[in-house]
Motif scaffolding. Structure first.
Motif, PDB file in Angstrom:
ATOM      1  N   GLU A 241       1.067  -1.324   0.200  1.00 23.34           N
ATOM      2  CA  GLU A 241      -0.056  -0.119  -0.022  1.00 23.34           C
ATOM      3  C   GLU A 241       0.794   1.249  -0.045  1.00 23.34           C
ATOM      4  N   THR A 242       1.733   1.115   0.677  1.00 27.65           N
ATOM      5  CA  THR A 242       2.519   2.476   0.876  1.00 27.65           C
ATOM      6  C   THR A 242       3.291   2.412   0.278  1.00 27.65           C
ATOM      7  N   GLY A 243       3.813   1.468  -0.816  1.00 32.26           N
ATOM      8  CA  GLY A 243       4.975   1.573  -1.641  1.00 32.26           C
ATOM      9  C   GLY A 243       6.280   1.563  -0.906  1.00 32.26           C
ATOM     10  N   GLN A 244       6.294   1.448   0.184  1.00 27.94           N
ATOM     11  CA  GLN A 244       8.059   1.079   1.616  1.00 27.94           C
ATOM     12  C   GLN A 244       8.632   0.457   0.902  1.00 27.94           C
ATOM     13  N   GLN A 245       9.835   0.330   0.359  1.00 29.16           N
ATOM     14  CA  GLN A 245      11.414  -0.580   0.525  1.00 29.16           C
ATOM     15  C   GLN A 245      12.126  -1.037   1.179  1.00 29.16           C
ATOM     16  N   GLY A 246      12.139  -1.994   1.126  1.00 19.83           N
ATOM     17  CA  GLY A 246      13.218  -2.383   2.854  1.00 19.83           C
ATOM     18  C   GLY A 246      12.441  -3.022   4.412  1.00 19.83           C
ATOM     19  N   ILE A 247      12.539  -4.293   4.745  1.00 18.73           N
ATOM     20  CA  ILE A 247      11.043  -4.746   5.370  1.00 18.73           C
ATOM     21  C   ILE A 247      11.732  -4.042   6.932  1.00 18.73           C
ATOM     22  N   PRO A 248      11.443  -3.691   7.625  1.00 19.02           N
ATOM     23  CA  PRO A 248      11.807  -2.519   8.350  1.00 19.02           C
ATOM     24  C   PRO A 248      12.643  -4.416   9.896  1.00 19.02           C
ATOM     25  N   ASP A 249      13.098  -3.392  10.540  1.00 22.21           N
ATOM     26  CA  ASP A 249      14.244  -4.180  11.501  1.00 22.21           C
ATOM     27  C   ASP A 249      13.294  -4.676  12.385  1.00 22.21           C
ATOM     28  N   ASN A 250      12.276  -4.160  12.624  1.00 21.51           N
ATOM     29  CA  ASN A 250      11.122  -4.910  14.035  1.00 21.51           C
ATOM     30  C   ASN A 250      10.553  -5.712  13.009  1.00 21.51           C
ATOM     31  N   ARG A 251      10.847  -6.474  11.797  1.00 23.68           N
ATOM     32  CA  ARG A 251       9.838  -7.142  11.945  1.00 23.68           C
ATOM     33  C   ARG A 251      10.528  -8.975  11.281  1.00 23.68           C
ATOM     34  N   MET A 252       9.782  -9.391  11.879  1.00 23.90           N
ATOM     35  CA  MET A 252      10.186 -10.875  11.054  1.00 23.90           C
ATOM     36  C   MET A 252       9.089 -11.541  10.546  1.00 23.90           C
ATOM     37  N   VAL A 253       9.694 -12.491   9.184  1.00 28.81           N
ATOM     38  CA  VAL A 253       9.126 -13.509   8.218  1.00 28.81           C
ATOM     39  C   VAL A 253       8.523 -14.371   9.024  1.00 28.81           C
ATOM     40  N   TRP A 254       7.123 -14.401   9.098  1.00 34.35           N
ATOM     41  CA  TRP A 254       6.595 -15.420   9.172  1.00 34.35           C
ATOM     42  C   TRP A 254       6.385 -16.763   8.592  1.00 34.35           C
ATOM     43  N   TRP A 255       5.771 -16.321   7.062  1.00 35.05           N
ATOM     44  CA  TRP A 255       5.591 -17.509   6.474  1.00 35.05           C
ATOM     45  C   TRP A 255       5.357 -16.880   4.619  1.00 35.05           C
ATOM     46  N   THR A 256       5.326 -17.269   3.369  1.00 36.90           N
ATOM     47  CA  THR A 256       5.568 -16.617   2.573  1.00 36.90           C
ATOM     48  C   THR A 256       4.354 -17.407   1.852  1.00 36.90           C
ATOM     49  N   GLY A 257       3.904 -16.950   0.769  1.00 40.03           N
ATOM     50  CA  GLY A 257       2.691 -17.419  -0.191  1.00 40.03           C
ATOM     51  C   GLY A 257       0.717 -17.023   0.213  1.00 40.03           C
ATOM     52  N   GLN A 258       0.432 -17.142  -0.520  1.00 40.40           N
ATOM     53  CA  GLN A 258      -1.294 -17.270  -0.561  1.00 40.40           C
ATOM     54  C   GLN A 258      -2.032 -17.840   0.475  1.00 40.40           C
ATOM     55  N   ALA A 259      -1.099 -18.782   0.904  1.00 38.65           N
ATOM     56  CA  ALA A 259      -1.776 -19.951   1.761  1.00 38.65           C
ATOM     57  C   ALA A 259      -2.384 -19.353   2.896  1.00 38.65           C
ATOM     58  N   PRO A 260      -3.582 -19.468   3.484  1.00 35.39           N
ATOM     59  CA  PRO A 260      -3.827 -18.878   5.329  1.00 35.39           C
ATOM     60  C   PRO A 260      -2.794 -19.580   6.192  1.00 35.39           C
ATOM     61  N   MET A 261      -2.780 -18.319   7.139  1.00 34.22           N
ATOM     62  CA  MET A 261      -2.105 -19.208   8.337  1.00 34.22           C
ATOM     63  C   MET A 261      -1.932 -20.210   9.181  1.00 34.22           C
ATOM     64  N   PHE A 262      -2.945 -20.706   9.344  1.00 33.05           N
ATOM     65  CA  PHE A 262      -3.761 -22.210   9.249  1.00 33.05           C
ATOM     66  C   PHE A 262      -4.553 -23.229   8.449  1.00 33.05           C
ATOM     67  N   ASN A 263      -4.825 -24.554   9.163  1.00 33.82           N
ATOM     68  CA  ASN A 263      -5.604 -25.235   7.886  1.00 33.82           C
ATOM     69  C   ASN A 263      -6.404 -26.194   8.736  1.00 33.82           C
ATOM     70  N   LEU A 264      -7.528 -26.606   8.851  1.00 30.50           N
ATOM     71  CA  LEU A 264      -7.917 -26.956  10.252  1.00 30.50           C
ATOM     72  C   LEU A 264      -8.781 -28.087   9.703  1.00 30.50           C
ATOM     73  N   GLU A 265      -8.682 -30.002  10.087  1.00 30.51           N
ATOM     74  CA  GLU A 265      -9.549 -30.817   9.532  1.00 30.51           C
ATOM     75  C   GLU A 265     -10.112 -31.477  10.533  1.00 30.51           C
ATOM     76  N   GLY A 266     -11.377 -31.145  10.564  1.00 25.90           N
ATOM     77  CA  GLY A 266     -12.806 -31.994  11.817  1.00 25.90           C
ATOM     78  C   GLY A 266     -12.268 -31.061  12.966  1.00 25.90           C
ATOM     79  N   GLY A 267     -12.381 -30.003  12.654  1.00 25.74           N
ATOM     80  CA  GLY A 267     -12.691 -28.462  13.648  1.00 25.74           C
ATOM     81  C   GLY A 267     -13.438 -27.221  13.162  1.00 25.74           C
TER      82      GLY A 267
END
Length: 509
Positions: A241-267
């Motif tokens: 949205e802002t076009g800011q280049q370079g990930i800030p130092d206080n951020r950590m990559v969790w995961w990459t890709g378009q998949a959702p954070m979690f997937n649930l079967e049986g719940g």
């Protein structure tokens, strides 16, 4: 003589350079803390997955977890669950935990915790570049709108970095009809990231969605979407949205890709809440905890690798050269007379237990009484060995008497007099008495006073906590002290007291 001087200068240069180089390497490259009270941030990341289990159906819950190849060191990683099997796998460059159970009923809560720090982190492993991009196929007016946006973007850009920045700027201009057509009814960050992905695919530029988390003490934090692309040499990060280049130092990559954070079967009704807390830890203790890096290995083969009781001994022993340096300066540069070089240092070590005030008082009392006995024994014309034995026995009895008397008076500090080195006191009494006989009482008093002053100054310097920590942690600095001592060994100039003594002669001249 010239060759000896050259040899000495080379030796001094080698010792000083080696000591400074090793110490500098430990400080700047291994990042070993310079001060004992230096602390570092510790981040505790808790992810809680809650859901309602469907009765009679096996449960399988999968959730992305942060990779461990980033610019952080993992101190602890744990998975907390009740009657669930846990496994961690790699999928498309991401790490994913899987909780599984044959039977589960009612509300379920699964926990993931990661404790990490920035210091002593290994070099981040660069992810490999993505495969060549295939354009996303559109139909009808959507393809026309995409082409209408790609053409001016290509004209206003010079490389991949500027192309992506221009694409982000145009996609966030919602007054453009082409952008509104591609966005459809959505206007979220994911919708904009989807349109940017379409435009970059038409230009065959690779793009990945990156979910990041802020390392801030905030509850219920939502992962934030970033974009990254590879320019053939390195990854480039952009905010969609802002076009800011370079990930800030206080951020950590969790995961990459378009998949959702979690997937649930049986719940059902699953949701994840992320909480991050910050705390501080002593930097040196932190280095010892990080057992998978070179810093900890170096500490393991340093004085910190010794047993704790041995460390306590060496913390005192390694400061002796500092005390010797003080005595050397006082004798060779200032001109204060003492009973040798090591006697004041050993007395200063005894001051660690008695403290300076009590130590000076007890030393003066024992020495004065010992000199009185030594003077009496001189009239008996005894040989040196029996005389020293008698003085030593007297010193032991005197120490015991002072300890008993002070205990009855409630002066517990005086009990530390027993820690005085008895042999050193005996030899001090003997040498002072000989000095008295040869050069008079005034000179003997001056030597005794110089010894007390030198021992006091050495004690004060040797017990500075910051200096004691620095020398114990960076013992190579003692090589610099050796170089200085070598340089002082060739000093033949006037001492400060001699300049003051001969000042009157210069005035008369």
């Amino acid at each position: 003589m010239h060759s000896i001087n050259l040899h000495l200068k080379i030796l001094i240069a080698i010792l000083v350079s080696l000591g400074l180089a090793i110490t500098g390497y430990q400080i700047y490259f291994l990042e070993i803390p310079v001060t004992e009270d230096e602390t570092d941030d510790i981040w505790s990341l808790d992810a809680r997955l809650e859901f309602q289990a469907v009765q009679g159906v096996p449960v399988k819950a999968q959730m992305f977890i942060p990779p461990l190849n980033q610019d952080y060191t993992s101190l602890n990683e744990s998975f907390i669950s009740n009657n669930y099997g846990v496994s961690v796998s790699q999928a498309d460059g991401n790490r994913r935990v899987t909780w599984s159970a044959r039977r589960a009923n009612g509300p379920q809560t699964l926990y993931y915790r990661l404790v990490l720090t920035k210091r002593y982190s290994p070099d981040e492993v660069e992810s490999p570049p993505p495969a060549p991009r295939v354009p996303i196929v559109l139909e009808g007016p959507e393809q026309v709108a995409a082409d209408a946006l790609v053409d001016p973007i290509r004209q206003h850009s010079a490389d991949i970095e500027t192309f992506i920045a221009e694409a982000i700027r145009r996609v966030n201009d919602t007054t453009d009809d082409n952008v509104r057509l591609l966005l459809g009814s959505g206007d979220t960050v994911l919708d904009k990231a989807r349109v940017i992905d379409i435009l970059l695919s038409n230009a065959r530029i690779p793009l990945e969605l990156v979910r990041t988390i802020r390392l801030e003490s905030t509850p219920n934090q939502e992962p934030e979407v970033w974009l990254r692309s590879h320019n053939g040499e390195r990854w480039l990060y952009f905010h969609p949205e802002t076009g800011q280049q370079g990930i800030p130092d206080n951020r950590m990559v969790w995961w990459t890709g378009q998949a959702p954070m979690f997937n649930l079967e049986g719940g059902r009704q699953g949701r994840v809440s992320v909480t991050i807390n910050n705390s501080e830890m002593n930097a040196l203790r932190l280095a010892q905890m990080t057992s998978d890096n070179g810093t900890s290995a170096l500490l393991e083969y340093s004085l910190y690798g010794l047993p704790l009781h041995a460390q306590q001994v060496y913390r005192v022993m390694i400061m002796i050269p500092i005390g010797v340096l003080v005595i050397l300066i006082l004798r060779n540069l200032i001109g204060i007379q003492t009973l040798g070089t090591f006697t004041p240092v050993l007395i200063s070590l005894a001051f660690r237990e008695t403290q300076v005030g009590w130590g000076i008082a007890l030393f003066t009392l024992i020495t004065a009484l010992g000199l009185s006995l030594r003077s009496y024994l001189e009239h008996l014309k005894l040989q040196m060995l029996p005389r020293l034995s008698i003085v030593l026995t007297f010193v032991v009895l005197l120490i015991a008497g002072i300890s008993l008397f002070s205990h009855k008076l409630g002066i517990e500090r005086a009990l530390s007099v027993s820690l005085f080195p008895m042999v050193i006191l005996t030899m001090t009494i003997e040498r002072l008495s000989i000095n008295w006989e040869e050069r008079g009482g005034g000179h003997s008093f001056k030597v005794a006073l110089g010894t007390i002053i030198a021992a006091t100054l050495a004690h004060l310097l040797m017990t500075v906590p910051a200096l004691a920590y620095f020398v114990f942690t960076f013992p190579a600095i003692l090589l610099v002290l050796v170089g200085f001592m070598l340089a002082m060994g060739r000093y033949r100039g006037y001492r400060l007291t001699e300049l003051m003594r001969f000042k009157a002669l210069t005035k008369q001249g």
